[in-house]
Design an enzyme around this catalytic site. Structure first.
Site, mmCIF file in Angstrom:
data_model
loop_
_atom_site.group_PDB
_atom_site.id
_atom_site.type_symbol
_atom_site.label_atom_id
_atom_site.label_comp_id
_atom_site.label_asym_id
_atom_site.label_seq_id
_atom_site.Cartn_x
_atom_site.Cartn_y
_atom_site.Cartn_z
ATOM 1 N N LYS A 162 65.937 -0.937 90.394
ATOM 2 C CA LYS A 162 65.731 -2.366 90.015
ATOM 3 C C LYS A 162 66.956 -3.592 90.111
ATOM 4 C CE LYS A 162 62.167 -1.676 87.513
ATOM 5 N NZ LYS A 162 60.803 -2.639 87.610
ATOM 6 N N ASP A 191 62.884 -3.115 93.622
ATOM 7 C CA ASP A 191 62.106 -4.060 92.637
ATOM 8 C C ASP A 191 62.894 -5.231 91.957
ATOM 9 O OD1 ASP A 191 60.085 -4.940 91.060
ATOM 10 O OD2 ASP A 191 59.657 -3.423 89.978
ATOM 11 N N GLU A 219 59.533 -4.883 96.202
ATOM 12 C CA GLU A 219 58.568 -5.142 95.372
ATOM 13 C C GLU A 219 58.615 -6.652 94.547
ATOM 14 O OE1 GLU A 219 56.507 -2.957 91.564
ATOM 15 O OE2 GLU A 219 57.535 -1.732 93.023
ATOM 16 N N ASP A 244 53.294 -6.997 93.348
ATOM 17 C CA ASP A 244 53.068 -6.499 92.151
ATOM 18 C C ASP A 244 52.524 -7.453 91.207
ATOM 19 O OD1 ASP A 244 52.976 -5.035 89.901
ATOM 20 O OD2 ASP A 244 55.092 -4.465 89.687
ATOM 21 N N LYS A 268 48.264 -1.604 89.022
ATOM 22 C CA LYS A 268 48.653 -1.114 87.530
ATOM 23 C C LYS A 268 47.410 -1.191 86.661
ATOM 24 C CE LYS A 268 53.677 -1.954 87.712
ATOM 25 N NZ LYS A 268 54.843 -2.787 87.349
#
Length: 364
Positions: A162, A191, A219, A244, A268
């Site tokens: 992250k 991400d 991402e 995403d 997702k």
């Protein structure tokens, strides 16, 4: 086989370590659990966590949608007309994708049990097992490097790191510290959770490329609604870019793919509204020759089991981000997927293979 009843429960499981991203910090996995019972005794399970900063859904809104909107239109309906069921759920409300996902996965659990097949086989059966990455939360560079070493020692060979919470120079220091600790052979995915602007993202990614940090993919570097910015980053960097938060629906995916705005898509269930819509996104991406990842929110084993079965069923879903249950201090259910280090076994039981709920984590 008709739907006899639909029940909801509120659950919560503490995380053993806070989960930190550019958007939020999570210490407890809160969720709404759905139980669909059919007239022959078949039981299907689903769940939906509240993820306000991404889906806009709350515990209250999820429970209301299921109890007041979906329940009245589904009870008494036959699973044999499943396309009608999914159509009813999709058209009964706009958005509310998490609530739709919970109902969707419980329906699929029942349908696959009716077919006497594990869900991944019912959906396509492309793979029997998959391997997850593990997420390194955003913290100080030294702390992130130590966490990365711990996860590698625990058997993980792919890390999702992250970034995007602070200045880009700090993000680069984070990646440098992690690389120095774990060496060049471990796959690192970044991400940014919408944390950068397009031009600064290009500068940052270019700097990482020049430093030889060997990032597999990045991402969602920019705001979810900045499709042009996402395209700019994709066109001006060598590192593959994954959409995403920009992709909730098949319509979003079509726009991203037709623009060439991303190299990869992260699907997702909580964004798509469940497996039925997620399958459309995967098939659309496949028609463009684009691979997908399937990831999750901070979900319990119920949601991750459904997502893993979906992910294993399709050939162009090649990456998996299913570490959320490993972050929790307990299991919400008995059954479902099993972990052996980074490897996930889907099991051979019909449907999701979930046998019962663990009452100790039910809040009310």
């Amino acid at each position: 086989m008709e739907i006899a009843s639909i029940e909801t429960f509120r659950g919560g499981i503490p995380l053993h370590t806070p989960f930190k991203t550019a958007l939020r910090t999570v210490t407890v996995a809160e969720t709404i659990i759905v139980k669909i019972a059919c007239e022959d005794g078949t039981v299907g399970w689903g769940e939906a966590p509240p993820t306000h900063v991404i889906t806009g859904d709350s515990l209250a809104s999820i429970q209301y949608a299921i109890e007041s909107i979906f329940k009245p239109i589904l009870i008494g309906e036959s699973l044999n007309a499943r396309e009608q069921l999914f159509e009813k759920v999709e058209e009964s409300m706009v958005r509310n994708t998490s609530a739709k996902a919970a109902i969707d996965m419980a329906l699929y659990d029942c349908i696959a049990q009716q077919a006497n097949m594990p869900l991944h086989q019912f959906l396509g059966g492309y793979r029997e097992r998959i391997e997850t990455d593990y997420t390194v939360s955003v913290n100080r560079p030294e702390e992130m490097a130590q966490d990365a070493r711990k996860y590698i020692n625990n058997g993980f060979s792919v890390l999702k790191v992250k970034v995007g919470k602070d200045e880009i120079a700090t993000d680069i220091k984070r990646i440098q510290a992690i690389r120095a600790e774990i060496g060049p052979d471990v796959l690192i995915r970044l991400d940014a959770n919408q944390g950068w602007q397009a031009k600064e993202a290009v500068r940052a990614i270019g700097k990482m490329e020049d430093l030889g940090l060997t990032i597999e993919l990045i991402e969602q570097p920019v705001n979810a609604h900045d499709f042009e910015g996402l395209k700019y980053v994709t066109q001006h960097t060598e590192t593959p870019i994954m959409a995403d938060e920009s992709v909730f629906s098949p319509q979003d995916a079509k726009r991203i793919l037709s623009m060439g705005a991303a190299d990869l898509i992260n699907i997702k269930l909580m964004k798509a509204g469940g497996i039925h819509q997620a399958m459309k996104i995967a098939k659309l991406a496949e028609s463009y020759g684009v691979d997908c990842m399937v990831g999750s929110m901070i979900e319990t084993k119920i949601g991750i089991t459904a997502a893993a079965h979906f992910a294993a069923s399709q050939p162009n879903i090649t990456r998996y981000d299913f570490d959320a249950p490993l972050m929790l201090t307990g299991d919400m259910v008995n059954g479902g997927i099993t972990y052996k280090d980074s490897r996930i076994e889907l099991g051979k039981e019909p449907g999701l293979g979930i046998r019962s709920m663990n009452q100790s984590f039910i809040v009310e």
